[in-house]
Design a protein around this motif. Structure first.
Motif, PDB file in Angstrom:
ATOM      1  N   ILE A  77       0.869  -1.173   0.000  1.00  0.00           N
ATOM      2  CA  ILE A  77       0.000   0.000   0.000  1.00  0.00           C
ATOM      3  C   ILE A  77       0.910   1.229   0.000  1.00  0.00           C
ATOM      4  O   ILE A  77       1.787   1.353   0.857  1.00  0.00           O
ATOM      5  CB  ILE A  77      -0.918   0.014   1.239  1.00  0.00           C
ATOM      6  N   LEU A  78       0.705   2.134  -0.946  1.00  0.00           N
ATOM      7  CA  LEU A  78       1.623   3.266  -1.130  1.00  0.00           C
ATOM      8  C   LEU A  78       0.929   4.563  -0.704  1.00  0.00           C
ATOM      9  O   LEU A  78       0.360   5.289  -1.534  1.00  0.00           O
ATOM     10  CB  LEU A  78       2.059   3.356  -2.596  1.00  0.00           C
ATOM     11  N   PRO A  79       0.969   4.910   0.593  1.00  0.00           N
ATOM     12  CA  PRO A  79       0.236   6.080   1.068  1.00  0.00           C
ATOM     13  C   PRO A  79       0.810   7.404   0.580  1.00  0.00           C
ATOM     14  O   PRO A  79       0.135   8.426   0.622  1.00  0.00           O
ATOM     15  CB  PRO A  79       0.347   5.972   2.600  1.00  0.00           C
ATOM     16  N   GLU A  80       2.057   7.386   0.110  1.00  0.00           N
ATOM     17  CA  GLU A  80       2.664   8.653  -0.305  1.00  0.00           C
ATOM     18  C   GLU A  80       2.195   9.095  -1.690  1.00  0.00           C
ATOM     19  O   GLU A  80       2.472  10.223  -2.116  1.00  0.00           O
ATOM     20  CB  GLU A  80       4.194   8.537  -0.292  1.00  0.00           C
ATOM     21  N   TRP A  81       1.482   8.222  -2.422  1.00  0.00           N
ATOM     22  CA  TRP A  81       1.005   8.567  -3.752  1.00  0.00           C
ATOM     23  C   TRP A  81      -0.450   9.034  -3.683  1.00  0.00           C
ATOM     24  O   TRP A  81      -1.243   8.531  -2.903  1.00  0.00           O
ATOM     25  CB  TRP A  81       1.109   7.363  -4.693  1.00  0.00           C
ATOM     26  N   ARG A  82      -0.804  10.010  -4.509  1.00  0.00           N
ATOM     27  CA  ARG A  82      -2.161  10.512  -4.597  1.00  0.00           C
ATOM     28  C   ARG A  82      -2.611  10.482  -6.061  1.00  0.00           C
ATOM     29  O   ARG A  82      -1.825  10.758  -6.966  1.00  0.00           O
ATOM     30  CB  ARG A  82      -2.258  11.953  -4.067  1.00  0.00           C
ATOM     31  N   ILE A  83      -3.877  10.166  -6.260  1.00  0.00           N
ATOM     32  CA  ILE A  83      -4.417  10.137  -7.618  1.00  0.00           C
ATOM     33  C   ILE A  83      -4.718  11.564  -8.068  1.00  0.00           C
ATOM     34  O   ILE A  83      -5.345  12.327  -7.343  1.00  0.00           O
ATOM     35  CB  ILE A  83      -5.699   9.291  -7.674  1.00  0.00           C
ATOM     36  N   CYS A  84      -4.273  11.906  -9.268  1.00  0.00           N
ATOM     37  CA  CYS A  84      -4.614  13.193  -9.882  1.00  0.00           C
ATOM     38  C   CYS A  84      -5.566  12.908 -11.040  1.00  0.00           C
ATOM     39  O   CYS A  84      -5.311  12.018 -11.851  1.00  0.00           O
ATOM     40  CB  CYS A  84      -3.364  13.899 -10.394  1.00  0.00           C
ATOM     41  N   ARG A  85      -6.646  13.685 -11.135  1.00  0.00           N
ATOM     42  CA  ARG A  85      -7.676  13.353 -12.130  1.00  0.00           C
ATOM     43  C   ARG A  85      -8.258  14.620 -12.731  1.00  0.00           C
ATOM     44  O   ARG A  85      -8.649  15.544 -12.031  1.00  0.00           O
ATOM     45  CB  ARG A  85      -8.778  12.531 -11.468  1.00  0.00           C
ATOM     46  N   LEU A  86      -8.313  14.644 -14.065  1.00  0.00           N
ATOM     47  CA  LEU A  86      -9.080  15.641 -14.806  1.00  0.00           C
ATOM     48  C   LEU A  86     -10.274  14.926 -15.418  1.00  0.00           C
ATOM     49  O   LEU A  86     -10.104  13.933 -16.136  1.00  0.00           O
ATOM     50  CB  LEU A  86      -8.236  16.269 -15.913  1.00  0.00           C
ATOM     51  N   THR A  87     -11.468  15.409 -15.159  1.00  0.00           N
ATOM     52  CA  THR A  87     -12.661  14.771 -15.703  1.00  0.00           C
ATOM     53  C   THR A  87     -13.771  15.804 -15.840  1.00  0.00           C
ATOM     54  O   THR A  87     -13.692  16.906 -15.267  1.00  0.00           O
ATOM     55  CB  THR A  87     -13.114  13.605 -14.801  1.00  0.00           C
ATOM     56  N   GLY A  88     -14.789  15.478 -16.624  1.00  0.00           N
ATOM     57  CA  GLY A  88     -15.944  16.352 -16.756  1.00  0.00           C
ATOM     58  C   GLY A  88     -15.587  17.731 -17.276  1.00  0.00           C
ATOM     59  O   GLY A  88     -14.789  17.901 -18.206  1.00  0.00           O
ATOM     60  N   ASP A  89     -16.162  18.764 -16.643  1.00  0.00           N
ATOM     61  CA  ASP A  89     -15.950  20.150 -17.083  1.00  0.00           C
ATOM     62  C   ASP A  89     -14.491  20.568 -16.973  1.00  0.00           C
ATOM     63  O   ASP A  89     -13.978  21.312 -17.825  1.00  0.00           O
ATOM     64  CB  ASP A  89     -16.818  21.102 -16.260  1.00  0.00           C
ATOM     65  N   ALA A  90     -13.821  20.091 -15.928  1.00  0.00           N
ATOM     66  CA  ALA A  90     -12.408  20.465 -15.758  1.00  0.00           C
ATOM     67  C   ALA A  90     -11.567  19.934 -16.908  1.00  0.00           C
ATOM     68  O   ALA A  90     -10.663  20.614 -17.403  1.00  0.00           O
ATOM     69  CB  ALA A  90     -11.884  19.940 -14.430  1.00  0.00           C
ATOM     70  N   LEU A  91     -11.866  18.724 -17.354  1.00  0.00           N
ATOM     71  CA  LEU A  91     -11.143  18.150 -18.498  1.00  0.00           C
ATOM     72  C   LEU A  91     -11.381  18.974 -19.761  1.00  0.00           C
ATOM     73  O   LEU A  91     -10.432  19.308 -20.478  1.00  0.00           O
ATOM     74  CB  LEU A  91     -11.585  16.706 -18.708  1.00  0.00           C
ATOM     75  N   GLN A  92     -12.638  19.324 -20.012  1.00  0.00           N
ATOM     76  CA  GLN A  92     -12.949  20.098 -21.203  1.00  0.00           C
ATOM     77  C   GLN A  92     -12.322  21.492 -21.155  1.00  0.00           C
ATOM     78  O   GLN A  92     -11.799  21.985 -22.156  1.00  0.00           O
ATOM     79  CB  GLN A  92     -14.475  20.209 -21.362  1.00  0.00           C
ATOM     80  N   THR A  93     -12.330  22.102 -19.979  1.00  0.00           N
ATOM     81  CA  THR A  93     -11.747  23.435 -19.827  1.00  0.00           C
ATOM     82  C   THR A  93     -10.251  23.403 -20.104  1.00  0.00           C
ATOM     83  O   THR A  93      -9.714  24.230 -20.867  1.00  0.00           O
ATOM     84  CB  THR A  93     -12.011  23.987 -18.408  1.00  0.00           C
ATOM     85  N   TYR A  94      -9.569  22.441 -19.498  1.00  0.00           N
ATOM     86  CA  TYR A  94      -8.114  22.373 -19.673  1.00  0.00           C
ATOM     87  C   TYR A  94      -7.751  21.973 -21.106  1.00  0.00           C
ATOM     88  O   TYR A  94      -6.720  22.406 -21.628  1.00  0.00           O
ATOM     89  CB  TYR A  94      -7.507  21.402 -18.687  1.00  0.00           C
ATOM     90  N   ALA A  95      -8.602  21.155 -21.719  1.00  0.00           N
ATOM     91  CA  ALA A  95      -8.326  20.721 -23.089  1.00  0.00           C
ATOM     92  C   ALA A  95      -8.332  21.910 -24.047  1.00  0.00           C
ATOM     93  O   ALA A  95      -7.673  21.869 -25.096  1.00  0.00           O
ATOM     94  CB  ALA A  95      -9.357  19.677 -23.538  1.00  0.00           C
ATOM     95  N   HIS A  96      -9.069  22.962 -23.699  1.00  0.00           N
ATOM     96  CA  HIS A  96      -9.168  24.113 -24.580  1.00  0.00           C
ATOM     97  C   HIS A  96      -8.415  25.326 -24.035  1.00  0.00           C
ATOM     98  O   HIS A  96      -8.631  26.449 -24.498  1.00  0.00           O
ATOM     99  CB  HIS A  96     -10.644  24.471 -24.802  1.00  0.00           C
ATOM    100  N   THR A  97      -7.543  25.077 -23.073  1.00  0.00           N
ATOM    101  CA  THR A  97      -6.737  26.176 -22.539  1.00  0.00           C
ATOM    102  C   THR A  97      -5.584  26.502 -23.504  1.00  0.00           C
ATOM    103  O   THR A  97      -4.909  25.609 -24.003  1.00  0.00           O
ATOM    104  CB  THR A  97      -6.157  25.793 -21.168  1.00  0.00           C
ATOM    105  N   ASP A  98      -5.400  27.776 -23.769  1.00  0.00           N
ATOM    106  CA  ASP A  98      -4.296  28.204 -24.629  1.00  0.00           C
ATOM    107  C   ASP A  98      -3.014  28.232 -23.796  1.00  0.00           C
ATOM    108  O   ASP A  98      -2.829  29.107 -22.949  1.00  0.00           O
ATOM    109  CB  ASP A  98      -4.595  29.582 -25.201  1.00  0.00           C
ATOM    110  N   VAL A  99      -2.145  27.256 -24.018  1.00  0.00           N
ATOM    111  CA  VAL A  99      -0.897  27.194 -23.253  1.00  0.00           C
ATOM    112  C   VAL A  99       0.249  27.652 -24.136  1.00  0.00           C
ATOM    113  O   VAL A  99       1.385  27.687 -23.714  1.00  0.00           O
ATOM    114  CB  VAL A  99      -0.625  25.754 -22.740  1.00  0.00           C
TER     115      VAL A  99
END
Length: 235
Positions: free
Chosen positions: A213-235
């Protein structure tokens, strides 16, 4: 005159013992590759899992969506993309079956008592050539990932679930072992999955299997509106 002899004691009544009843119950299990015919049961299992994990607010899968993404036309071979092992149970032995990609795993369980399955009819298997004695008890969904540190592919388990009435009988371990055996057979480097931090029973179970069990790791997730917003961010 001599006293009369006392009457003889009454003869003991014959003792009738109840007929002996065989103790225990034999349950036959099989782990096989799921097919598109199993999608209705897979959908129901995922919903039950969402209820158990208190995440029904995130559940939006449909049978059509699962069919289209898990079993698309011209789907790649099993183990190269999304793959599902289905756990089936029967009071009768499973007949031999052939599969070019995966030989079904059979195991016999000797239980003290038969299992009362209130949803047996709803989970009657669809993939058994007319055998109506087969019930779906659980599933595991996994797909390939890659470890750059090992320079080897592996499997990531997205979902593993056993219906409530069949738990605590080693069936979850059977599903995990099936994935681990396939990974070892293919020369893969590891099998990974996540567990909810409140699910102490599952954490203990996984640790007893030898999982870290690896407690030092955390899941990072982009989904839903946040995914769509970041997908269209001008970087």
């Amino acid at each position: 005159m001599a006293a009369a002899a006392p009457p003889p004691p009454p003869s003991a009544a014959p003792i009738t013992l109840p007929e002996s009843t065989p103790s225990g119950h034999t349950l036959f299990t099989r782990i096989r590759l799921a097919t598109i015919l199993d999608v209705p049961h897979i959908h129901s299992l995922i919903h039950q899992m969402a209820v158990f994990e208190r995440l029904t607010h995130l559940f939006s899968a449909t049978t059509d969506g699962l069919s289209a993404t898990l079993f698309p036309p011209n789907a790649p071979p099993p183990f190269t993309s999304f793959t599902i092992f289905l756990l089936e149970l029967s009071d009768s032995p499973f007949p031999p079956t052939q599969n070019d990609h995966f030989a079904p795993l059979l195991k016999t369980l000797n239980l003290d008592l038969s299992i009362d399955d209130p949803d047996k009819e709803a989970f009657r298997s669809n993939g058994n050539d007319g055998n109506t004695d087969v019930t779906v008890g659980g599933f595991v969904l996994f797909f390939p990932n890659y470890s750059s540190f090992l320079a080897k592919p592996g499997f990531y388990i997205e979902d593993i679930f056993v219906r409530e009435c069949y738990r605590r009988r080693g069936m979850g371990k059977m599903l995990l072992s099936a994935v681990a055996a396939q990974a070892a057979k293919m020369g893969y480097g590891r099998v990974e999955w996540v567990v909810l931090d409140w699910n102490v029973n599952a954490i203990t179970f996984y640790e007893q299997m030898g999982a870290q069990i690896l407690p030092e790791w955390r899941i990072c997730r982009l989904t839903g509106d946040a995914l769509q917003t970041y997908a269209h961010t001008d970087v």
